[in-house]
Each structure stands twice: as structure tokens, then as C-alpha cells.
Design an enzyme around this catalytic site. Structure first.
Site, PDB file in Angstrom:
ATOM      1  N   ARG A   1       0.869  -1.006  -0.072  1.00 13.60           N
ATOM      2  CA  ARG A   1      -0.118  -0.193  -0.084  1.00 13.60           C
ATOM      3  C   ARG A   1       0.932   1.343   0.020  1.00 13.60           C
ATOM      4  O   ARG A   1       0.555   2.348   0.650  1.00 13.60           O
ATOM      5  CB  ARG A   1      -0.836   0.201   1.339  1.00 13.60           C
TER       6      ARG A   1
ATOM      7  N   SER B   1     -10.583  -1.210   4.006  1.00 16.61           N
ATOM      8  CA  SER B   1      -9.768  -1.510   5.234  1.00 16.61           C
ATOM      9  C   SER B   1      -9.379  -0.060   5.627  1.00 16.61           C
ATOM     10  O   SER B   1      -8.687   0.652   4.877  1.00 16.61           O
ATOM     11  CB  SER B   1      -8.415  -2.276   4.714  1.00 16.61           C
TER      12      SER B   1
ATOM     13  N   GLU C   1      -4.802   2.933   7.085  1.00 14.57           N
ATOM     14  CA  GLU C   1      -4.445   3.007   5.500  1.00 14.57           C
ATOM     15  C   GLU C   1      -5.097   4.016   4.999  1.00 14.57           C
ATOM     16  O   GLU C   1      -4.510   4.368   3.977  1.00 14.57           O
ATOM     17  CB  GLU C   1      -5.118   1.586   5.144  1.00 14.57           C
TER      18      GLU C   1
HETATM   19  N1  EPU Z   1     -10.112 -11.964  10.198  1.00 13.90           N
HETATM   20  C1  EPU Z   1     -10.554 -12.105  11.607  1.00 13.90           C
HETATM   21  N2  EPU Z   1     -11.913 -11.690  11.759  1.00 13.90           N
HETATM   22  C2  EPU Z   1     -12.813 -11.079  10.961  1.00 13.90           C
HETATM   23  C3  EPU Z   1     -12.110 -10.999   9.711  1.00 13.90           C
HETATM   24  C4  EPU Z   1     -10.739 -11.398   9.231  1.00 13.90           C
HETATM   25  O1  EPU Z   1      -9.986 -12.505  12.624  1.00 13.90           O
HETATM   26  O2  EPU Z   1     -13.857 -10.771  11.299  1.00 13.90           O
HETATM   27  C5  EPU Z   1      -8.681 -12.654  10.006  1.00 13.90           C
HETATM   28  C6  EPU Z   1      -8.997 -13.913   9.622  1.00 13.90           C
HETATM   29  O3  EPU Z   1      -7.948 -14.799  10.105  1.00 13.90           O
HETATM   30  C7  EPU Z   1      -8.756 -13.733   8.013  1.00 13.90           C
HETATM   31  C8  EPU Z   1      -7.449 -12.513   8.025  1.00 13.90           C
HETATM   32  O4  EPU Z   1      -8.097 -11.922   9.045  1.00 13.90           O
HETATM   33  O5  EPU Z   1      -7.990 -14.894   7.458  1.00 13.90           O
HETATM   34  C9  EPU Z   1      -7.424 -11.893   6.744  1.00 13.90           C
HETATM   35  O6  EPU Z   1      -8.906 -11.561   6.389  1.00 13.90           O
HETATM   36  P1  EPU Z   1      -9.122 -10.995   4.931  1.00 13.90           P
HETATM   37  O7  EPU Z   1      -8.970 -12.377   3.740  1.00 13.90           O
HETATM   38  O8  EPU Z   1     -10.641 -10.326   4.909  1.00 13.90           O
HETATM   39  O9  EPU Z   1      -8.029 -10.029   4.769  1.00 13.90           O
HETATM   40  P2  EPU Z   1      -7.380  -8.746   5.535  1.00 13.90           P
HETATM   41  O10 EPU Z   1      -5.786  -8.887   5.447  1.00 13.90           O
HETATM   42  O11 EPU Z   1      -8.349  -8.423   6.554  1.00 13.90           O
HETATM   43  C10 EPU Z   1      -6.547  -7.330   3.106  1.00 13.90           C
HETATM   44  C11 EPU Z   1      -6.688  -6.375   2.477  1.00 13.90           C
HETATM   45  C12 EPU Z   1      -8.082  -5.928   1.772  1.00 13.90           C
HETATM   46  C13 EPU Z   1      -8.297  -7.290   0.997  1.00 13.90           C
HETATM   47  C14 EPU Z   1      -8.288  -8.439   1.538  1.00 13.90           C
HETATM   48  C15 EPU Z   1      -8.296  -9.599   0.602  1.00 13.90           C
HETATM   49  C16 EPU Z   1      -5.344  -4.783   3.953  1.00 13.90           C
HETATM   50  C17 EPU Z   1      -5.241  -3.356   4.797  1.00 13.90           C
HETATM   51  N3  EPU Z   1      -6.638  -5.159   3.448  1.00 13.90           N
HETATM   52  O12 EPU Z   1      -7.575  -7.657   4.369  1.00 13.90           O
HETATM   53  O13 EPU Z   1      -8.136  -4.887   1.109  1.00 13.90           O
HETATM   54  O14 EPU Z   1      -9.701  -6.973   0.362  1.00 13.90           O
HETATM   55  O15 EPU Z   1      -7.088  -8.498   2.339  1.00 13.90           O
HETATM   56  O16 EPU Z   1      -7.152  -9.873  -0.155  1.00 13.90           O
HETATM   57  O17 EPU Z   1      -4.329  -5.464   3.427  1.00 13.90           O
HETATM   58  C18 EPU Z   1      -8.898  -2.348   1.326  1.00 13.90           C
HETATM   59  O18 EPU Z   1      -7.548  -2.409   1.049  1.00 13.90           O
HETATM   60  O19 EPU Z   1      -9.461  -1.410   1.329  1.00 13.90           O
HETATM   61  C19 EPU Z   1      -9.359  -3.902   1.314  1.00 13.90           C
HETATM   62  C20 EPU Z   1     -10.446  -4.277   1.615  1.00 13.90           C
END
Ligand code: EPU
Length: 357
Positions: free
Chosen positions: A167, A249, A353
Site C-alpha cells: 500500500r 480497510s 491505511e
Molecule cells: N479475520 C478475523 N476476523 C474477521 C475477519 C478476518 O480474525 O472478522 C482474520 C482472519 O484470520 C482472516 C484474516 O483476518 O483470514 C484476513 O482477512 P481477509 O482475507 O478479509 O483480509 P485482510 O487482511 O483483513 C486484506 C486487504 C483487503 C483485501 C483483503 C483480501 C489490507 C489492509 N486489506 O484484508 O483490502 O480485500 O486482504 O485480499 O491489506 C482495502 O485495502 O480496502 C481492502 C479491503
């Protein structure tokens, strides 16, 4: 054409839906129009926005907001003229990024299908290095074309010169921030199947979405099928900006040294049982990325409301304008309280972010 307006309502130009105004708002249709803008004369500060999907306006904007409507998608090379057979596509900064993803899927071109349904525009995607489901936009960018508002000339940056990281890019560097306005981006897509399905349960979800006779071997997969699956997953987990305001995010996923991760996991095991596993991704140099969503949930914030703002119930990494009437102070207040809890409990400093304006 250049459209200038004053005391412009920006409510629909930021996905958080903050009810703020800009003293001056300028929208331009082409590179030629951009050159005609007298940058020295503009009310300061100057802010160039894309889809307004990564911003939190904390007040009315006292300077000038610029917005590009340069919106072409043009294939420059079908793959015959470059050794890797890549399809080179030039895309205007004002194109909605997901329109570009939809176009690529329709053309059967690989590279941006995992980035489907991310709000925002192409120019901002190259500044922010947007990413999702194991792909970052830097993976498909070849060159970023800009207008240098200081030297008043057109320049371009090879992808290797853009300083891309999670990012992040040189365009966010405080020393040059705002100097370069992205006019268009050169992407390298591929006609060869290049499914990137290693993230989470993406592979299972895509296999399920494929016709029963197909399976998920490279030949039967299409960018359109992966795009459809990604859109379904995103719609299940993330709020639709048209229904509930947010900026996706709110925080970056923090990166900590291995020994700190080991301490965090030991504490989690003591609380949840010896089999409990803290979600994480191993990085080079003994560093570990932990999902901020997990930390925020552990601190009890998931689904909690605070005035008009709330922590989204399905993905706690997202702060939402729950009532549609949230004040910026309510969003910022919630942000601070989340950061304090995560710091107190895990000793980790969350980094927003979302850009605060
Ligand atoms: N998780 C929890 N609780 C929840 C949701 C998620 O504990 O309610 C944990 C789970 O272990 C899950 C992990 O968080 O496996 C990762 O969750 P997710 O796959 O939704 O991804 P993220 O790391 O939370 C990132 C990006 C998102 C992108 C997703 C999918 C960042 C800051 N965010 O989120 O990007 O859509 O991966 O690749 O890196 C954005 O930038 O606006 C955005 C939505």
C-alpha cells in the site's frame, strides 16, 4: 473541458460519505486540459482525488480539489512486439478501476481479475498500490505516466522506479506528494492463463463456481470466472459503498518481528487453548504480518457502534458510516480507541491505511 465549481459538496465524491465541501473543485477531461490549469494560481492546499475511496475528510477542504476524467482504455501491443507476449494496455487515470477489471475479463486478459470490485480509480490505484487476494497492482504495472506540476512537463516512471511496497509508493512520499499527477498507467496483461488462487480459500471458491464438468485446471479457468468469485466474496465480507459508507480497510495489516509474534501467539493459546492458531503470514527477515482484523476482533470491537460510526460486523478492519450521518470526529474517535486497545493488548501500533484530510 475543465469544469470549475466553488463550495462544491463532496458527499458523493468520498465513499465514506462525509458531508464536506471543497472551496474550489476542478475536474478535467484530458491531458491537454490538465496542462491548461494554472497550478501556481490555485487556492492551496491542492488535493488530487480519485474515487475518494481511501480518504477521510475530517473537515471542509479549504483549498482546491482536482479530479481527472481521463478515461480511455487502449491496447498498445497485442503481445507480438514484446518478448514475453504481454498485452500492453494504456488506461486513463480517471477510469474506474473495476471498469478496467471488467473490460480485461471480457477480453479474456489475465492479471487484474483478483483486484475486481476494489473501489477507486486507475490513477489512485497506482499511487496506493492497491491489493487483494494475493495480487498487488504493481504486479501488472509497467509504467506510470504523470504530469510534473513543478517542472510543468510530462514524465514517466518505470515500475521499478515507483518504490512500490505494501500500500505504498514514491507518490505517497511526503517530499513529493502532490507533485506528480498520474495521467495514465501502462499495464502488462496476459492472454496465457495465470490464475493466482493461493490466497485463503480462493481456490475452493473458484472450483465451486466453475461448471461441474470443468474443475480448476488452468485450461478451464477464465479471468471472468475468477472475477465473479472475487466479487461474490467481497460482497459477502465488505460493505457496498452505495449502501454503507466506508473506505475499505481502515488500517494496514501490521508487521512485527517473529519474537513478538511468538509472544502474541503464546498469550492467545493461554486464552483460547493450546490448539489455537493466530492467523499470520511469514515475511522475509523473520518478520510476520498479522491481520489487523484479528487483533481488532480480539479486542472486542467487531460490530460495535459509536454514534454514527461502527466497526463493520463482517470485517472489523473496516470502519463504517453506519447511520450515513456520521461526523468525521466519530470516525476518528473510534479509530483512536481501536488503536489504543490494540496497543494496550498486543503492544502493536496500528497504522491507518485511510488518508486523513
Ligand atoms: N479475520 C478475523 N476476523 C474477521 C475477519 C478476518 O480474525 O472478522 C482474520 C482472519 O484470520 C482472516 C484474516 O483476518 O483470514 C484476513 O482477512 P481477509 O482475507 O478479509 O483480509 P485482510 O487482511 O483483513 C486484506 C486487504 C483487503 C483485501 C483483503 C483480501 C489490507 C489492509 N486489506 O484484508 O483490502 O480485500 O486482504 O485480499 O491489506 C482495502 O485495502 O480496502 C481492502 C479491503
Amino acid at each position: 473541458m475543465i469544469n470549475t465549481s466553488y463550495y462544491k459538496d463532496l458527499t458523493k465524491m468520498n465513499t465514506f460519505g462525509m458531508k464536506v465541501k471543497a472551496r474550489c473543485f476542478i475536474e478535467y477531461d484530458s491531458v491537454a486540459d490538465l496542462v491548461d490549469i494554472e497550478f501556481g494560481e490555485l487556492a492551496r492546499p491542492v488535493l488530487h482525488i480519485g474515487g475518494g475511496s481511501n480518504l477521510l475528510f475530517t473537515d471542509d477542504f479549504k483549498g482546491t480539489v482536482l479530479h481527472s476524467r481521463i478515461d480511455f482504455i487502449e491496447i498498445l501491443d497485442e503481445g507480438q512486439n514484446n518478448p514475453e507476449g504481454q498485452v500492453l494496455v494504456s488506461v486513463g487515470a480517471g477510469v474506474v478501476f473495476d471498469d478496467f477489471c471488467a473490460w480485461a475479463a471480457k477480453e479474456g486478459l489475465w492479471g487484474v481479475e483478483n483486484l475486481s470490485h476494489i473501489p477507486g480509480e486507475v490513477g489512485a490505484s497506482a499511487v496506493q498500490n492497491i491489493g487483494a487476494y494475493g495480487v498487488e497492482v504493481k504486479d501488472v504495472i509497467r509504467k506510470v505516466y504523470c504530469y510534473d506540476t513543478v517542472e510543468e512537463e510530462f514524465v514517466h516512471f518505470e515500475v521499478s522506479e515507483c518504490g512500490y511496497a505494501y500500500r505504498d509508493s514514491i507518490f505517497k512520499n511526503p517530499e513529493i506528494k502532490g507533485r506528480y499527477i498520474v495521467t495514465h498507467v501502462l499495464f502488462a496483461l496476459s492472454k496465457q492463463p495465470r490464475p493466482m488462487l493461493d490466497y485463503g480459500h480462493l481456490k475452493e471458491a473458484v472450483t465451486e463456481a466453475a461448471a461441474p464438468s470443468c474443475g480448476s485446471d488452468n485450461q478451464s479457468l477464465t479471468p471472468a470466472l475468477i472475477r465473479k468469485t472475487i466479487i461474490r466474496i467481497r460482497k459477502e465480507k465488505l460493505p457496498e459503498p452505495s449502501v454503507m459508507g466506508s473506505a475499505g480497510s481502515f488500517f494496514k495489516n501490521p508487521v512485527v518481528p517473529m519474537e513478538q509474534f511468538v509472544r502474541i501467539e503464546a498469550a492467545a493459546k493461554a486464552e483460547h487453548g493450546a490448539d489455537y492458531k493466530v492467523p499470520h503470514y511469514l515475511l522475509p527477515d523473520d518478520m510476520v504480518k498479522i491481520p489487523a482484523a484479528w487483533m481488532i476482533e480480539q479486542c472486542g470491537w467487531k460490530g460495535r457502534r459509536s454514534g454514527g460510526a461502527a466497526v463493520y460486523e463482517k470485517q472489523p478492519l473496516v470502519i463504517v458510516n453506519y447511520t450515513g450521518e456520521a461526523y468525521p470526529e466519530e470516525i476518528v474517535g473510534l479509530e483512536r480507541r481501536i488503536m489504543t486497545s490494540v496497543r494496550d493488548r498486543f503492544g502493536v501500533e496500528l497504522c491507518p491505511e485511510v488518508e486523513h484530510i
